[in-house]
Design a protein around this motif. Sequence first.
Motif, PDB file in Angstrom:
ATOM      1  N   LEU A 265      25.166   6.568   2.871  1.00  0.00           N
ATOM      2  CA  LEU A 265      26.353   6.346   2.977  1.00  0.00           C
ATOM      3  C   LEU A 265      26.523   6.004   4.671  1.00  0.00           C
ATOM      4  CD1 LEU A 265      28.547   8.795   0.914  1.00  0.00           C
ATOM      5  CD2 LEU A 265      27.890   6.149   0.275  1.00  0.00           C
ATOM      6  N   ASN A 266      27.253   5.110   5.093  1.00  0.00           N
ATOM      7  CA  ASN A 266      27.511   4.935   6.287  1.00  0.00           C
ATOM      8  C   ASN A 266      28.934   5.118   6.572  1.00  0.00           C
ATOM      9  OD1 ASN A 266      28.729   2.791   5.688  1.00  0.00           O
ATOM     10  ND2 ASN A 266      27.366   1.283   6.831  1.00  0.00           N
ATOM     11  N   GLU A 267      29.505   5.059   7.823  1.00  0.00           N
ATOM     12  CA  GLU A 267      30.873   5.367   8.185  1.00  0.00           C
ATOM     13  C   GLU A 267      31.923   4.717   7.453  1.00  0.00           C
ATOM     14  OE1 GLU A 267      30.830   3.574  12.618  1.00  0.00           O
ATOM     15  OE2 GLU A 267      31.079   5.721  12.255  1.00  0.00           O
ATOM     16  N   ASP A 268      31.660   3.477   7.353  1.00  0.00           N
ATOM     17  CA  ASP A 268      32.546   2.771   6.477  1.00  0.00           C
ATOM     18  C   ASP A 268      32.410   2.672   4.818  1.00  0.00           C
ATOM     19  OD1 ASP A 268      30.674   1.159   6.050  1.00  0.00           O
ATOM     20  OD2 ASP A 268      31.181  -0.615   7.256  1.00  0.00           O
ATOM     21  N   GLY A 269      31.658   3.300   4.426  1.00  0.00           N
ATOM     22  CA  GLY A 269      31.426   3.396   2.990  1.00  0.00           C
ATOM     23  C   GLY A 269      30.406   2.305   2.291  1.00  0.00           C
ATOM     24  N   SER A 270      30.211   1.417   3.068  1.00  0.00           N
ATOM     25  CA  SER A 270      29.207   0.380   2.556  1.00  0.00           C
ATOM     26  C   SER A 270      27.573   0.898   2.275  1.00  0.00           C
ATOM     27  CB  SER A 270      29.077  -0.924   3.522  1.00  0.00           C
ATOM     28  OG  SER A 270      28.579  -0.615   4.524  1.00  0.00           O
ATOM     29  N   GLU A 271      26.869   0.489   1.417  1.00  0.00           N
ATOM     30  CA  GLU A 271      25.671   0.798   1.276  1.00  0.00           C
ATOM     31  C   GLU A 271      24.769   0.522   2.524  1.00  0.00           C
ATOM     32  OE1 GLU A 271      23.827   2.742  -1.040  1.00  0.00           O
ATOM     33  OE2 GLU A 271      26.063   3.031  -1.940  1.00  0.00           O
ATOM     34  N   LEU A 272      23.779   1.489   2.609  1.00  0.00           N
ATOM     35  CA  LEU A 272      22.736   1.247   3.776  1.00  0.00           C
ATOM     36  C   LEU A 272      21.751   0.081   3.284  1.00  0.00           C
ATOM     37  CD1 LEU A 272      21.968   4.648   4.645  1.00  0.00           C
ATOM     38  CD2 LEU A 272      23.206   3.430   6.011  1.00  0.00           C
ATOM     39  N   GLN A 273      21.347  -0.693   4.203  1.00  0.00           N
ATOM     40  CA  GLN A 273      20.487  -1.777   3.599  1.00  0.00           C
ATOM     41  C   GLN A 273      19.072  -1.542   3.764  1.00  0.00           C
ATOM     42  OE1 GLN A 273      21.782  -4.951   2.846  1.00  0.00           O
ATOM     43  NE2 GLN A 273      23.659  -3.741   3.116  1.00  0.00           N
ATOM     44  N   LEU A 274      18.718  -0.254   4.070  1.00  0.00           N
ATOM     45  CA  LEU A 274      17.166   0.254   3.932  1.00  0.00           C
ATOM     46  C   LEU A 274      16.923   0.794   2.503  1.00  0.00           C
ATOM     47  CD1 LEU A 274      16.657   2.428   6.918  1.00  0.00           C
ATOM     48  CD2 LEU A 274      15.603   0.507   6.478  1.00  0.00           C
ATOM     49  N   ASP A 275      15.995   0.280   1.624  1.00  0.00           N
ATOM     50  CA  ASP A 275      15.573   0.640   0.594  1.00  0.00           C
ATOM     51  C   ASP A 275      15.209   2.299   0.634  1.00  0.00           C
ATOM     52  OD1 ASP A 275      12.918   1.039   1.015  1.00  0.00           O
ATOM     53  OD2 ASP A 275      12.413  -0.725   0.266  1.00  0.00           O
ATOM     54  N   SER A 276      15.150   2.932  -0.417  1.00  0.00           N
ATOM     55  CA  SER A 276      14.958   4.354  -0.486  1.00  0.00           C
ATOM     56  C   SER A 276      13.728   4.905   0.070  1.00  0.00           C
ATOM     57  CB  SER A 276      15.303   4.925  -1.997  1.00  0.00           C
ATOM     58  OG  SER A 276      16.517   4.889  -2.311  1.00  0.00           O
ATOM     59  N   HIS A 277      12.575   4.054  -0.270  1.00  0.00           N
ATOM     60  CA  HIS A 277      11.194   4.278   0.406  1.00  0.00           C
ATOM     61  C   HIS A 277      11.318   4.296   2.004  1.00  0.00           C
ATOM     62  CE1 HIS A 277       9.403   4.603  -3.528  1.00  0.00           C
ATOM     63  NE2 HIS A 277       9.970   3.375  -3.908  1.00  0.00           N
TER      64      HIS A 277
ATOM     65  N   ILE B 273       0.912  -1.283   0.102  1.00  0.00           N
ATOM     66  CA  ILE B 273      -0.015  -0.049   0.085  1.00  0.00           C
ATOM     67  C   ILE B 273       0.827   1.258  -0.087  1.00  0.00           C
ATOM     68  CG2 ILE B 273      -1.817   1.347   1.395  1.00  0.00           C
ATOM     69  CD1 ILE B 273      -2.998  -1.406   2.462  1.00  0.00           C
ATOM     70  N   ALA B 274       1.698   1.120   0.852  1.00  0.00           N
ATOM     71  CA  ALA B 274       2.791   2.386   0.911  1.00  0.00           C
ATOM     72  C   ALA B 274       3.560   2.744  -0.520  1.00  0.00           C
ATOM     73  CB  ALA B 274       3.980   2.115   2.023  1.00  0.00           C
ATOM     74  N   LEU B 275       3.979   1.520  -1.212  1.00  0.00           N
ATOM     75  CA  LEU B 275       4.522   1.875  -2.498  1.00  0.00           C
ATOM     76  C   LEU B 275       3.551   2.227  -3.413  1.00  0.00           C
ATOM     77  CD1 LEU B 275       6.828  -1.448  -2.746  1.00  0.00           C
ATOM     78  CD2 LEU B 275       7.459   0.965  -2.555  1.00  0.00           C
ATOM     79  N   THR B 276       2.273   1.882  -3.437  1.00  0.00           N
ATOM     80  CA  THR B 276       1.228   2.194  -4.282  1.00  0.00           C
ATOM     81  C   THR B 276       0.887   3.672  -3.921  1.00  0.00           C
ATOM     82  OG1 THR B 276       0.108   0.121  -4.426  1.00  0.00           O
ATOM     83  CG2 THR B 276      -1.008   1.953  -4.951  1.00  0.00           C
ATOM     84  N   PHE B 277       0.877   4.238  -2.799  1.00  0.00           N
ATOM     85  CA  PHE B 277       0.961   5.467  -2.496  1.00  0.00           C
ATOM     86  C   PHE B 277       1.932   6.464  -3.049  1.00  0.00           C
ATOM     87  CE2 PHE B 277       1.265   9.311   0.580  1.00  0.00           C
ATOM     88  CZ  PHE B 277       0.142   9.710   0.167  1.00  0.00           C
ATOM     89  N   SER B 278       3.213   6.016  -2.760  1.00  0.00           N
ATOM     90  CA  SER B 278       4.536   6.540  -3.159  1.00  0.00           C
ATOM     91  C   SER B 278       4.364   6.673  -4.758  1.00  0.00           C
ATOM     92  CB  SER B 278       5.756   5.802  -2.719  1.00  0.00           C
ATOM     93  OG  SER B 278       5.780   5.803  -1.433  1.00  0.00           O
ATOM     94  N   THR B 279       3.925   5.709  -5.362  1.00  0.00           N
ATOM     95  CA  THR B 279       3.816   5.701  -6.792  1.00  0.00           C
ATOM     96  C   THR B 279       2.822   6.637  -7.344  1.00  0.00           C
ATOM     97  OG1 THR B 279       4.374   3.268  -7.129  1.00  0.00           O
ATOM     98  CG2 THR B 279       3.442   4.441  -8.994  1.00  0.00           C
ATOM     99  N   THR B 280       1.802   6.925  -6.743  1.00  0.00           N
ATOM    100  CA  THR B 280       0.938   7.700  -7.195  1.00  0.00           C
ATOM    101  C   THR B 280       1.319   9.194  -6.967  1.00  0.00           C
ATOM    102  OG1 THR B 280      -0.877   6.300  -6.391  1.00  0.00           O
ATOM    103  CG2 THR B 280      -1.707   8.701  -6.472  1.00  0.00           C
ATOM    104  N   LEU B 281       1.876   9.450  -5.842  1.00  0.00           N
ATOM    105  CA  LEU B 281       2.707  10.702  -5.420  1.00  0.00           C
ATOM    106  C   LEU B 281       3.844  11.205  -6.683  1.00  0.00           C
ATOM    107  CD1 LEU B 281       3.490  11.021  -1.652  1.00  0.00           C
ATOM    108  CD2 LEU B 281       1.671  12.420  -2.862  1.00  0.00           C
ATOM    109  N   ALA B 282       4.520  10.142  -6.995  1.00  0.00           N
ATOM    110  CA  ALA B 282       5.451  10.332  -8.078  1.00  0.00           C
ATOM    111  C   ALA B 282       4.812  10.772  -9.369  1.00  0.00           C
ATOM    112  CB  ALA B 282       6.292   8.942  -8.305  1.00  0.00           C
ATOM    113  N   ILE B 283       3.819  10.169  -9.888  1.00  0.00           N
ATOM    114  CA  ILE B 283       2.989  10.261 -10.971  1.00  0.00           C
ATOM    115  C   ILE B 283       2.234  11.513 -10.999  1.00  0.00           C
ATOM    116  CG2 ILE B 283       1.237   9.483 -12.590  1.00  0.00           C
ATOM    117  CD1 ILE B 283       2.093   6.655 -11.964  1.00  0.00           C
TER     118      ILE B 283
END
Length: 801
Positions: A336-348, A5-15
């Motif tokens: 970015l975190n302090e050791d340079g690896s990517e965060l595991q959370l997705d952008s949403h 539902i959250a992704l659908t709402f985000s998609t609606t906002l983006a459009i």
Amino acid sequence: MKRKIALTFSTTLAITWILVVALLLSHNAYLWLKRGVTPDTDILALLPVQERDPVLQQSFSHMVDTAQQSMVVLIGSRDWEHSKQAAQAYRASLTAQANLFEVNQIDGQTQDDWLQIFQKSRMHLLSKTQAKQIQNDTPEQWAELALNKLYAAFSGPKISRFQDDPFSNFDNWVQERAEETPVRPRESFLYVEDQGLHYVLLPIRLIPPAFSITTQEAVMPRLQLAEAAAKNAAADIDIISSGVVLHAAAAGQQASAEISTIGVGSLLGIVLLMWLSFRSFKPMSLILLSLAVGFLGALSVSLLLFEHIHLMTLVFGASLIGIAQDYGLYFLCQRLNEDGSELQLDSHQLLKQLMPGLLLTLLTTVIGYLGLGFTPFPGLRQMAVFSGIGLLFAWCTVLCWFPYLLKKNQLKRGHFLPAYEGLFQTLQSRFLLGLPRKMMFALLLAVLCIAGLSQLNVNDDIRLLQTPNAHLVQDQIKLSRMLKMPSPVQYFLVRGASAEIVLQREENLKLALEAYGTQQQRILPVQAVSNWVPSLKMQAEYRRLIEEKLLTESGPLKLVAEKLGEDKTWPQQIAQNIRASNLDLTVESFFQSKASAASRHLWLGEINHEYASIVALTGLKNTEFTQMAQIANTLEGTQWVDKVGEISSVLGRYRQNMGWILFAAYFIVFALMFPRYRKDTWRALLPSAVASLIALALLGIFGQALQLFHVLALMLLLGVGVDYGIFMQEQCKMETSKSPRAHLQVAWLATGLSAASTLLSFGLLALSHTPALRAFGLTMLLGTSLVWLITPIFTQRAAHE
């Protein structure tokens, strides 16, 4: 299910936001291509409107409107023939552009037309000198005066026949009017002499509006060609030009140059910062996208709310809207975190976690812009709307699009980030730890603030709004001295229930000014409609004096007849000729004649069921304004207007009011943040307050006088500085919740990038040639630097360590 539902709402906002931006693009294309929008360059449009007194505002607008379409050009040489040749070439060059210029010419018929209206009212016109003489001089003295006119070779100008004006009453009145200006007709030219140079005066009227950029772009090259033609026609030519269009064009060029410098400089600074931080064009493109949408949205909404957009708004917005990058920077740095690896959370998920902080940063910064909206200046209100809307659109762009445009494994850490993060550790270890160091640091800041604030003074002069071109100012001063031109912003405003009452009150004012001039042992030249059209009461008094003193049977006409050997009917014939020109002279008939051209700006006519006029002075000193106000206070229906002083007092009053609004804004921001940060709210707010005090102290040490624009900058600094505090406190909350992805260095990076880009924008604004913008930029430059350095002191981690 919830995630879907959250992704659908985000998609609606983006459009939805895609559609909004498409609408913005269409509207901007219409504005620039179809409607042909051009920024306004009228500096007066930035000034407050006197809404409480429409007559006063009308008087100022009347004076300005008259001046803005007029130009005066003086072309001079030591050889009169050279002056004429150059003037003819200059005039011919402009006459060919009939759609732009109207160049007035004079001839013998023009002079006859000028006198015609007054010839019919000769019996009602007396010069100031003769009005006194007629009451005191004997018939023998008047008879001698008449004989001198008849026989003397050099008895002054003879405009009227001896039979119609034997005592030179009308001739002397015309001569007195001519003395109001040094300009004289000479061989179909207007002529004035100064320091051995013979100048031709060319009055020019612009056809299109002077403040239009299109007009300026068309007019300025034509004026340069005309000047070149004049110099080619004769050698050793001195050309003096004055006109609002010249100042407007110079201000427009200056503002355009500053837009390029500030806008391009900020843009290049952002690009460089993004590359050094992330070594990728993706973050740069995202930041520029949010700024572009913010600018388009600000422009569209501003032009929907305001009829025109001012060029200074674009100058201001070119730097202020750069603050909109803070939201995108905060999102990028969280990847970015302090050791340079990517965060595991997705952008949403990340955006959801950052939303409270992003929302607070938007609200607190917009509160800073709202401070501009409380000022009486239309230009500043427009700047507040432009910048506030720009922030909102940029924020929505980050919210709607960034989660889709920035995925994992797309960011790289720049080489300078470890060194920058090390600076944070250095600040903590060397300046923040240990009670003695903290006490010493606080004591030094206290001494600095006390020393600086004690030296801080104020200056609310309206002339700080703009720095005019030095050459144009020099020409204006020289021309005003040569032509005895009064100031359009200092004058007397006279009101009454009828035109007759206004003229009578003008005459009372002139008597008071004459008495003041006698006390000061100098003549104070006065320009007024009553100089040309005496009140009907005064005209009746002049006629009575002429009848009783000059036209009686035993009066001076009888003595003149005896001297000339004329018969007894001669005095009666002459008296009959004089009485024949006894038509009452009215304001209406005067303004229907060509003679009124130079005085029309002094008559306001009927406004809100009352009549009003302007009485202007030449040669008045700034130190005499108080005495002028005192004179006006003693006369009914008379008011001294000092527009410079009036607006300067408004600046001072609003500087004080904005100080209280700034104080209240701190409480409002505290109330907004308290539900989220509770007992740690002060840690996000106090850095801005401390930085503001130190910035004011530094202004005092540097000898900068405090003005409204410094206070407005402090209002905006509140919004900017609180953003940095929010970034830090958000990371502290993440660490408190034991999130392994949250690190204080991330907030330090976002704060540093935001501060650096803000410093670039406002650092360039501090180099502006406009003193008001320079003051604003300098305050923001000092304040932003200080709040960036101070914020780490108040973080929760620093307190624990």
